[in-house]
Design an enzyme around this catalytic site. Structure first.
Site, PDB file in Angstrom:
ATOM      1  N   ASN A   1       0.991  -1.169   0.008  1.00 58.78           N
ATOM      2  CA  ASN A   1      -0.101   0.158  -0.034  1.00 58.78           C
ATOM      3  C   ASN A   1       0.825   1.232   0.022  1.00 58.78           C
ATOM      4  O   ASN A   1       1.765   1.315   0.972  1.00 58.78           O
ATOM      5  CB  ASN A   1      -0.908  -0.003   1.228  1.00 58.78           C
ATOM      6  CG  ASN A   1      -1.576  -1.160   1.209  1.00 58.78           C
ATOM      7  OD1 ASN A   1      -2.299  -1.499   0.206  1.00 58.78           O
ATOM      8  ND2 ASN A   1      -2.094  -1.661   2.419  1.00 58.78           N
TER       9      ASN A   1
ATOM     10  N   VAL B   1       1.223   2.450   8.189  1.00 62.61           N
ATOM     11  CA  VAL B   1       2.504   2.643   8.643  1.00 62.61           C
ATOM     12  C   VAL B   1       3.408   3.295   7.751  1.00 62.61           C
ATOM     13  O   VAL B   1       3.516   2.686   6.629  1.00 62.61           O
ATOM     14  CB  VAL B   1       3.087   1.159   9.207  1.00 62.61           C
ATOM     15  CG1 VAL B   1       4.481   1.650   9.712  1.00 62.61           C
ATOM     16  CG2 VAL B   1       2.109   0.803  10.236  1.00 62.61           C
TER      17      VAL B   1
ATOM     18  N   HIS C   1       6.836  -1.215   3.237  1.00 62.11           N
ATOM     19  CA  HIS C   1       6.839  -2.495   3.593  1.00 62.11           C
ATOM     20  C   HIS C   1       5.954  -3.273   2.577  1.00 62.11           C
ATOM     21  O   HIS C   1       5.104  -2.788   2.017  1.00 62.11           O
ATOM     22  CB  HIS C   1       6.258  -2.760   4.926  1.00 62.11           C
ATOM     23  CG  HIS C   1       4.840  -2.106   5.022  1.00 62.11           C
ATOM     24  ND1 HIS C   1       4.752  -1.026   5.440  1.00 62.11           N
ATOM     25  CD2 HIS C   1       3.643  -2.656   4.987  1.00 62.11           C
ATOM     26  CE1 HIS C   1       3.596  -0.552   5.526  1.00 62.11           C
ATOM     27  NE2 HIS C   1       2.629  -1.613   5.398  1.00 62.11           N
TER      28      HIS C   1
HETATM   29  P1  5GP Z   1      -0.355  -1.084   6.104  1.00 62.82           P
HETATM   30  O1  5GP Z   1      -1.824  -0.802   6.239  1.00 62.82           O
HETATM   31  O2  5GP Z   1       0.461   0.376   6.172  1.00 62.82           O
HETATM   32  O3  5GP Z   1      -0.313  -1.519   4.409  1.00 62.82           O
HETATM   33  O4  5GP Z   1       0.131  -2.137   6.753  1.00 62.82           O
HETATM   34  C1  5GP Z   1       0.647  -1.939   8.120  1.00 62.82           C
HETATM   35  C2  5GP Z   1       0.639  -3.327   8.702  1.00 62.82           C
HETATM   36  O5  5GP Z   1       1.470  -3.402   9.821  1.00 62.82           O
HETATM   37  C3  5GP Z   1      -0.743  -3.703   9.172  1.00 62.82           C
HETATM   38  O6  5GP Z   1      -1.185  -4.976   8.520  1.00 62.82           O
HETATM   39  C4  5GP Z   1      -0.683  -4.001  10.640  1.00 62.82           C
HETATM   40  O7  5GP Z   1      -1.210  -5.138  11.355  1.00 62.82           O
HETATM   41  C5  5GP Z   1       0.916  -4.032  10.838  1.00 62.82           C
HETATM   42  N1  5GP Z   1       1.330  -3.501  12.120  1.00 62.82           N
HETATM   43  C6  5GP Z   1       0.870  -2.231  12.652  1.00 62.82           C
HETATM   44  N2  5GP Z   1       1.684  -2.218  13.860  1.00 62.82           N
HETATM   45  C7  5GP Z   1       2.549  -3.392  13.904  1.00 62.82           C
HETATM   46  C8  5GP Z   1       3.446  -3.775  15.218  1.00 62.82           C
HETATM   47  O8  5GP Z   1       3.650  -3.162  16.095  1.00 62.82           O
HETATM   48  N3  5GP Z   1       4.042  -5.139  14.810  1.00 62.82           N
HETATM   49  C9  5GP Z   1       3.670  -5.882  13.626  1.00 62.82           C
HETATM   50  N4  5GP Z   1       4.285  -6.944  13.621  1.00 62.82           N
HETATM   51  N5  5GP Z   1       2.734  -5.456  12.707  1.00 62.82           N
HETATM   52  C10 5GP Z   1       2.478  -4.185  12.732  1.00 62.82           C
END
Ligand code: 5GP
Length: 118
Positions: free
Chosen positions: A90, A99, A103
């Site tokens: 994303n 975040v 990633h």
């Molecule tokens: P995004 O929404 O930015 O594409 O994905 C962020 C991902 O990071 C989400 O799937 C969320 O569950 C994961 N995430 C957020 N905080 C943490 C954390 O503290 N530890 C881990 N392992 N994953 C996290």
């Protein structure tokens, strides 16, 4: 005095060891952790140690790093016994990024035999 990490993203805090994570792989360029809120039976994140907010932040000099992240994603998926998987990034809040540190999500399902269920 310890450095102020309050401005860092959660992934930077995991990379520097301040926050714990379920780590699957790490080298000098990236870290691979299980997602804390998995959206599939297998859901891990491939995260570069270099701070790139998203792919929109990537430059030509990041080509080798981006290739490395994809190779690591494939290697970890193979080690986990995945026969297929989705790889998603994303990019930007309007695309659902929560975040703000690049990633790749890898989402998949192990076969029953690989889970030891048959
Ligand atoms: P995004 O929404 O930015 O594409 O994905 C962020 C991902 O990071 C989400 O799937 C969320 O569950 C994961 N995430 C957020 N905080 C943490 C954390 O503290 N530890 C881990 N392992 N994953 C996290």
């Amino acid at each position: 005095m310890s450095p102020d990490t309050s401005m860092l993203s959660v992934f930077e805090r995991i990379i520097c060891g301040e926050l714990a994570a379920d780590k699957l792989f790490e080298d000098d360029k990236c870290i691979v952790i299980n997602d804390i809120h998995p959206q599939a039976p297998v859901h891990f994140l491939v995260i570069p140690k270099k701070k790139l907010v998203s792919l929109m932040d990537a430059k030509a000099c990041d080509q080798a790093l981006l290739g490395h992240l994809l190779v690591v994603a494939a290697q970890v998926a193979e080690q986990l016994g995945l026969k297929g998987y989705r790889l998603v990034a994303n990019n930007g809040q309007s695309a659902g990024q929560t975040v703000m540190h690049l990633h790749f999500h890898v989402l998949g399902r192990k076969t029953l035999s690989e889970q030891g269920l048959i």
